[in-house]
Design an enzyme around this catalytic site. Sequence first.
Site, PDB file in Angstrom:
ATOM      1  N   ASP A   1       0.818  -1.207   0.000  1.00 32.83           N
ATOM      2  CA  ASP A   1       0.000   0.000   0.000  1.00 32.83           C
ATOM      3  C   ASP A   1       0.859   1.268   0.000  1.00 32.83           C
ATOM      4  O   ASP A   1       2.087   1.200   0.126  1.00 32.83           O
ATOM      5  CB  ASP A   1      -0.957   0.002   1.212  1.00 32.83           C
ATOM      6  CG  ASP A   1      -0.334  -0.621   2.460  1.00 32.83           C
ATOM      7  OD1 ASP A   1       0.901  -0.545   2.608  1.00 32.83           O
ATOM      8  OD2 ASP A   1      -1.073  -1.183   3.280  1.00 32.83           O
TER       9      ASP A   1
ATOM     10  N   ASN B   1      -7.878  -3.437  14.047  1.00 33.88           N
ATOM     11  CA  ASN B   1      -9.262  -3.673  13.593  1.00 33.88           C
ATOM     12  C   ASN B   1      -9.341  -4.824  12.586  1.00 33.88           C
ATOM     13  O   ASN B   1     -10.369  -5.004  11.937  1.00 33.88           O
ATOM     14  CB  ASN B   1      -9.852  -2.397  12.989  1.00 33.88           C
ATOM     15  CG  ASN B   1      -9.091  -1.933  11.742  1.00 33.88           C
ATOM     16  OD1 ASN B   1      -8.176  -2.607  11.278  1.00 33.88           O
ATOM     17  ND2 ASN B   1      -9.475  -0.784  11.208  1.00 33.88           N
TER      18      ASN B   1
ATOM     19  N   HIS C   1      -7.530  -5.178   9.822  1.00 35.30           N
ATOM     20  CA  HIS C   1      -7.210  -4.896   8.405  1.00 35.30           C
ATOM     21  C   HIS C   1      -5.918  -5.590   7.997  1.00 35.30           C
ATOM     22  O   HIS C   1      -5.028  -5.804   8.815  1.00 35.30           O
ATOM     23  CB  HIS C   1      -7.182  -3.386   8.108  1.00 35.30           C
ATOM     24  CG  HIS C   1      -6.026  -2.621   8.657  1.00 35.30           C
ATOM     25  ND1 HIS C   1      -6.120  -1.324   9.096  1.00 35.30           N
ATOM     26  CD2 HIS C   1      -4.713  -2.942   8.831  1.00 35.30           C
ATOM     27  CE1 HIS C   1      -4.941  -0.890   9.493  1.00 35.30           C
ATOM     28  NE2 HIS C   1      -4.072  -1.858   9.361  1.00 35.30           N
TER      29      HIS C   1
ATOM     30  N   GLU D   1      -9.791  -1.946   5.132  1.00 32.53           N
ATOM     31  CA  GLU D   1     -10.453  -1.690   6.398  1.00 32.53           C
ATOM     32  C   GLU D   1     -11.711  -2.554   6.523  1.00 32.53           C
ATOM     33  O   GLU D   1     -12.183  -3.124   5.521  1.00 32.53           O
ATOM     34  CB  GLU D   1     -10.809  -0.194   6.480  1.00 32.53           C
ATOM     35  CG  GLU D   1      -9.600   0.740   6.400  1.00 32.53           C
ATOM     36  CD  GLU D   1      -8.795   0.803   7.704  1.00 32.53           C
ATOM     37  OE1 GLU D   1      -8.658  -0.217   8.397  1.00 32.53           O
ATOM     38  OE2 GLU D   1      -8.279   1.899   8.010  1.00 32.53           O
TER      39      GLU D   1
HETATM   40  C1  F6R Z   1       1.326  -1.820   6.165  1.00 32.23           C
HETATM   41  C2  F6R Z   1      -0.025  -2.374   6.193  1.00 32.23           C
HETATM   42  C3  F6R Z   1      -0.823  -2.485   7.444  1.00 32.23           C
HETATM   43  C4  F6R Z   1       0.009  -2.805   8.686  1.00 32.23           C
HETATM   44  C5  F6R Z   1      -0.879  -2.801   9.920  1.00 32.23           C
HETATM   45  C6  F6R Z   1      -0.102  -3.098  11.184  1.00 32.23           C
HETATM   46  O1  F6R Z   1       1.859  -1.841   4.872  1.00 32.23           O
HETATM   47  O2  F6R Z   1      -0.499  -2.709   5.175  1.00 32.23           O
HETATM   48  O3  F6R Z   1      -1.794  -3.484   7.282  1.00 32.23           O
HETATM   49  O4  F6R Z   1       0.613  -4.050   8.524  1.00 32.23           O
HETATM   50  O5  F6R Z   1      -1.509  -1.564  10.052  1.00 32.23           O
HETATM   51  O6  F6R Z   1       0.806  -2.072  11.409  1.00 32.23           O
HETATM   52  P1  F6R Z   1       1.924  -2.223  12.545  1.00 32.23           P
HETATM   53  O7  F6R Z   1       2.784  -3.348  12.132  1.00 32.23           O
HETATM   54  O8  F6R Z   1       2.656  -0.909  12.535  1.00 32.23           O
HETATM   55  O9  F6R Z   1       1.198  -2.490  13.820  1.00 32.23           O
END
Ligand code: F6R
Length: 250
Positions: free
Chosen positions: A64, A133, A135, A140
């Site tokens: 992303d 959440n 994702h 989301e």
């Molecule tokens: C990042 C992504 C998100 C993260 C998720 C967890 O490229 O796609 O899905 O993997 O938000 O983030 P952290 O690892 O910072 O808790």
Amino acid sequence: MQVEILENAQQVGEYAADRILRGVASGKITTLGVATGSSPLSIYESLESKWIPQLIDLHVFALDEYVGLQPEHPSSYHAVIQREVTDRLKLKPANVCVPQGNGPDLAAACARFEAAIAAAGGVDLQILGIGRNGHIGFNEPTSSFSSRTRVKTLTPATRADNSRFFEKDEQVPTRCITQGLGTIMESKEILLVAHGASKAKAIALAVEGPVSGMCPASVLQFHARTTLVIDREAARNLTLLDYYDSINAG
Ligand code: F6R
């Protein structure tokens, strides 16, 4: 889903890195999907310390990118991937593909990104983190299970979680480009990594909950080769903890 429960983030990183290195060394992994955020950092550190020359030719696809940030912005995923992945693993910059979130035509950028994955023959192994959440990527809650790379609006909860990467809360972008759940599900193999108690609820819902758009990661229950590599804190809400431990011990 296979569930590997380890003691801490470092062990999670080493386990995932060893698996990736075996695949790269044997030629089975030539395209790697990479996540940003805190969770995969221990993987990249471990890959750097166990570096093998075959990593140089790896093709890498990000999950992303924020909409509206210049690639040079230190919190853009272009910049994060360059620092944490491209530079550490000595990859060829031309082989690293991140969605373009700052151009005039976002739909065209999404289509280009999908076409680049297809041209590379698909993603051999996708690294994922998970949001509190549920994702994956920035899909989301209520994201379509068949979604492709597209523009999504971030939830207030995700913006709050990611505000730690920005100087001021209001600088956190409101939108992103993310691989869709349908795109992610086409990866040949998936490694989802998580550590810490803040992920325990999302992990339990993803592994043992009903498959539901309210927990996007639960779609991975339909993926034939997904492994969750998590620490004890992230595992603590799992009902079948003793079962996963007994499989891994045996
Ligand atoms: C990042 C992504 C998100 C993260 C998720 C967890 O490229 O796609 O899905 O993997 O938000 O983030 P952290 O690892 O910072 O808790």
